[in-house]
Design a protein around this motif. Structure first.
Motif, short mmCIF file in Angstrom:
data_model
loop_
_atom_site.label_atom_id
_atom_site.label_comp_id
_atom_site.label_asym_id
_atom_site.label_seq_id
_atom_site.Cartn_x
_atom_site.Cartn_y
_atom_site.Cartn_z
N VAL A 1 -4.46 114.50 -123.28
CA VAL A 1 -3.24 114.65 -122.48
C VAL A 1 -3.59 114.23 -121.06
CG1 VAL A 1 -1.57 116.28 -121.55
CG2 VAL A 1 -2.32 116.50 -123.92
N ARG A 2 -2.91 113.20 -120.56
CA ARG A 2 -3.23 112.71 -119.23
C ARG A 2 -2.72 113.69 -118.18
NH1 ARG A 2 -6.69 108.72 -117.39
NH2 ARG A 2 -5.74 107.13 -118.74
N LEU A 3 -3.63 114.24 -117.40
CA LEU A 3 -3.27 115.16 -116.33
C LEU A 3 -3.01 114.40 -115.04
CD1 LEU A 3 -2.97 117.96 -115.01
CD2 LEU A 3 -5.47 117.99 -114.75
N ILE A 4 -1.81 114.60 -114.48
CA ILE A 4 -1.48 114.10 -113.14
C ILE A 4 -1.48 115.32 -112.23
CG2 ILE A 4 0.12 112.76 -111.74
CD1 ILE A 4 -0.76 111.19 -114.17
N SER A 5 -2.46 115.42 -111.35
CA SER A 5 -2.63 116.61 -110.52
C SER A 5 -2.10 116.34 -109.11
CB SER A 5 -4.12 116.98 -110.45
OG SER A 5 -4.32 118.12 -109.64
N ASP A 6 -1.03 117.04 -108.77
CA ASP A 6 -0.40 116.92 -107.46
C ASP A 6 -1.12 117.86 -106.50
OD1 ASP A 6 1.16 117.00 -105.19
OD2 ASP A 6 3.06 117.25 -106.26
N GLU A 7 -1.84 117.29 -105.55
CA GLU A 7 -2.65 118.08 -104.62
C GLU A 7 -2.21 117.86 -103.18
OE1 GLU A 7 -6.77 117.29 -105.69
OE2 GLU A 7 -6.42 117.93 -107.79
N ILE A 8 -0.91 117.56 -102.98
CA ILE A 8 -0.46 117.17 -101.64
C ILE A 8 -0.42 118.33 -100.66
CG2 ILE A 8 0.89 115.28 -102.61
CD1 ILE A 8 3.40 116.78 -101.83
N TYR A 9 -0.46 119.58 -101.15
CA TYR A 9 -0.46 120.71 -100.23
C TYR A 9 -1.87 121.26 -99.99
CZ TYR A 9 4.60 120.61 -100.61
OH TYR A 9 5.92 120.22 -100.57
N HIS A 10 -2.87 120.56 -100.45
CA HIS A 10 -4.23 121.02 -100.18
C HIS A 10 -4.47 121.06 -98.67
CE1 HIS A 10 -6.48 120.53 -104.24
NE2 HIS A 10 -5.29 121.06 -104.40
N ALA B 1 -9.13 123.64 -105.42
CA ALA B 1 -10.07 122.78 -106.13
C ALA B 1 -9.35 121.50 -106.52
CB ALA B 1 -10.61 123.48 -107.37
N THR B 2 -10.09 120.42 -106.69
CA THR B 2 -9.49 119.18 -107.15
C THR B 2 -9.74 118.99 -108.64
OG1 THR B 2 -9.44 116.77 -106.91
CG2 THR B 2 -11.54 117.85 -106.45
N ALA B 3 -8.72 118.54 -109.34
CA ALA B 3 -8.85 118.33 -110.78
C ALA B 3 -9.87 117.24 -111.10
CB ALA B 3 -7.50 117.95 -111.37
N ALA B 4 -10.12 116.36 -110.14
CA ALA B 4 -11.08 115.28 -110.38
C ALA B 4 -12.48 115.82 -110.63
CB ALA B 4 -11.10 114.32 -109.18
N ALA B 5 -12.77 117.02 -110.14
CA ALA B 5 -14.09 117.61 -110.34
C ALA B 5 -14.23 118.21 -111.74
CB ALA B 5 -14.35 118.69 -109.30
N SER B 6 -13.10 118.40 -112.45
CA SER B 6 -13.14 119.03 -113.76
C SER B 6 -12.89 118.08 -114.91
CB SER B 6 -12.09 120.15 -113.82
OG SER B 6 -12.39 121.17 -112.90
N SER B 7 -12.28 116.94 -114.64
CA SER B 7 -11.90 116.03 -115.71
C SER B 7 -12.08 114.58 -115.30
CB SER B 7 -10.43 116.25 -116.10
OG SER B 7 -9.97 115.20 -116.93
N PRO B 8 -12.81 113.79 -116.11
CA PRO B 8 -12.98 112.38 -115.79
C PRO B 8 -11.73 111.55 -116.04
CG PRO B 8 -14.01 112.87 -117.90
CD PRO B 8 -13.56 114.18 -117.33
N SER B 9 -10.71 112.14 -116.68
CA SER B 9 -9.49 111.38 -116.99
C SER B 9 -8.31 111.78 -116.13
CB SER B 9 -9.12 111.57 -118.47
OG SER B 9 -8.88 112.94 -118.77
N ALA B 10 -8.48 112.78 -115.26
CA ALA B 10 -7.37 113.25 -114.43
C ALA B 10 -7.02 112.22 -113.36
CB ALA B 10 -7.72 114.58 -113.78
N VAL B 11 -5.74 112.15 -113.05
CA VAL B 11 -5.23 111.34 -111.94
C VAL B 11 -4.83 112.30 -110.83
CG1 VAL B 11 -3.37 109.82 -111.19
CG2 VAL B 11 -4.42 109.49 -113.44
N VAL B 12 -5.36 112.11 -109.65
CA VAL B 12 -5.06 112.99 -108.51
C VAL B 12 -4.13 112.26 -107.55
CG1 VAL B 12 -6.02 114.13 -106.48
CG2 VAL B 12 -7.20 114.31 -108.68
N VAL B 13 -3.07 112.94 -107.16
CA VAL B 13 -2.12 112.44 -106.17
C VAL B 13 -2.26 113.29 -104.91
CG1 VAL B 13 0.31 112.07 -105.60
CG2 VAL B 13 -0.50 111.68 -107.94
#
Length: 385
Positions: free
Chosen positions: A197-206, A215-227
């Motif tokens: 399942v492709r994860l699109i992680s919205d991190e604009i309020y970090h 935390a950023t999803a990029a640190a947990s999944s090699p397939s996550a897309v971070v916005v």
């Protein structure tokens, strides 16, 4: 003209907060006062470092097109940002600068999903996820999260949703301010990767949080897309600049889409963004103001009879249950604007099923805005008996 087609893709719900902004502007134009609690943007300008860098670029640079993925110094600086904030080794080659987070989402959706794919979003949640996905003929699977569970998504909820191709997840979330703990985000990100399942992680309020670590999803999944975006923490909404942190296999597809859809993000904004990183003290002062605003509302809204609130962990929103006052949050928002000069956003923007019971307050403004809001609502409630 008759007989000419209008695409059904445009037959999506409006972004109601923009409707409220327009109504508030009309009131102001007619001479009325407005306390702006509707708009999800900082009330401060771009930080000094960003403005200085923009002026220098205007005076000394041609400001022509850049590469579709952005200028190299900014991509390198963003990679350093991930090392500084998350101790995560992001590859600059996997960072793509975009026309705001909105442009980033469109590129992500186009590169990750086919028409007919099933993509989950939370309800309540940011409406433009749902509306943009629908415009792209992607099936939106809404998963209800409730105040009783802190508006948190779990893997059990995902498993109950049936077969999924994607998940759009925000932490901190809009409109609730809910943040996932690093362990919770890690669990969800790993579940998505394992389940394809492709994860699109919205991190604009970090960067805007009140005790909970982001935390950023990029640190947990090699397939996550971070916005992410320069709009919120960096106070640069109108500069329309965001970015994507991508898995390597998506870099080329996103670059080709960007080349054809937008050519590149605004050049002057990219140079300004470099300067924004030199203004962290100023930006942290903004967050300190949000923290004070949060406390004013959390203390004051219950005195105005608005008690059912899940305290936000991050962002600058309070999502309040107002069903003791109305069964139509849009009507209540209109009444508050007309009678009190307070502009808010009805929950129908964020949750088509239950949003009629909720109002979102943005506390991105001044301390005085928050005090005025509490005082006016308290007086209004008292007069209602």
């Amino acid at each position: 003209m008759s007989g000419l087609k209008v695409s059904a893709r445009a037959d999506i719900a409006p972004f109601f907060v923009m409707e409220m902004m327009r109504a508030a502007a009309e009131r102001e134009a007619a001479g009325g006062d407005v306390v702006h609690m509707e708009v999800g943007q900082p009330s401060t300008p771009a930080p000094e470092g960003a403005r200085a860098a923009a002026k220098a670029a205007i005076d000394g640079d041609v400001l022509g097109y850049t590469s579709a993925v952005g200028i190299e110094p900014l991509r390198q600086r963003l990679a350093q940002h991930y090392a500084d904030w998350y101790s995560h080794g992001a590859d600059a080659d996997c960072l793509v600068v975009t026309q705001g987070a909105s442009g980033a989402f469109t590129l992500a959706f186009l590169s990750c999903f086919e028409a007919g794919d099933r993509v989950a979003v939370t309800a309540p949640g940011y409406p433009c996820y749902r509306n943009t996905l629908e415009a792209l003929d992607i099936e939106v699977v809404e998963i209800a999260v409730t105040a009783e569970t802190g508006f948190r998504l779990t893997t059990a909820m995902l498993e109950d949703a049936g077969e999924l191709d994607g998940l759009v997840l925000a932490s901190p979330a809009n409109p609730t301010g809910t943040m996932l703990r690093p362990s919770e985000l890690d669990t969800l990100a790993r579940w998505c990767h394992t389940a394809s399942v492709r994860l699109i992680s919205d991190e604009i309020y970090h960067g805007i949080s009140y005790g909970t670590v982001a935390a950023t999803a990029a640190a947990s999944s090699p397939s996550a897309v971070v916005v992410n975006s320069f709009s919120k923490y960096f106070s640069m909404t109108g500069w329309r600049l965001g970015w994507l942190l991508l898995p390597p296999d998506l870099v080329s597809p996103v670059e080709r889409l960007a080349q054809n859809a937008t050519i590149a993000a605004a050049t002057v904004s990219q140079h300004a963004a470099l300067g924004a990183f030199d203004s962290i003290d100023e930006l942290e002062a903004n967050v300190a103001r949000y923290r004070t605003n949060r406390e004013i509302l959390l203390d004051g809204l219950p005195a105005a009879g608005i008690e059912r609130i899940a305290p936000p962990d991050g962002a600058f929103y309070i999502y309040a249950n107002v069903d003791h006052l109305t069964d139509d949050s849009a009507e209540l928002a209109a009444i508050w604007l007309a009678e009190l000069g307070i502009a808010t956003t009805p929950g129908i923007d964020f949750d088509p099923a239950e949003g009629h019971r909720y109002i979102r307050f943005s506390f991105a403004g001044s301390n005085d805005d928050m005090t005025q809001t509490v005082e006016r609502l308290t007086d209004w409630t008292r007069r209602r008996g």
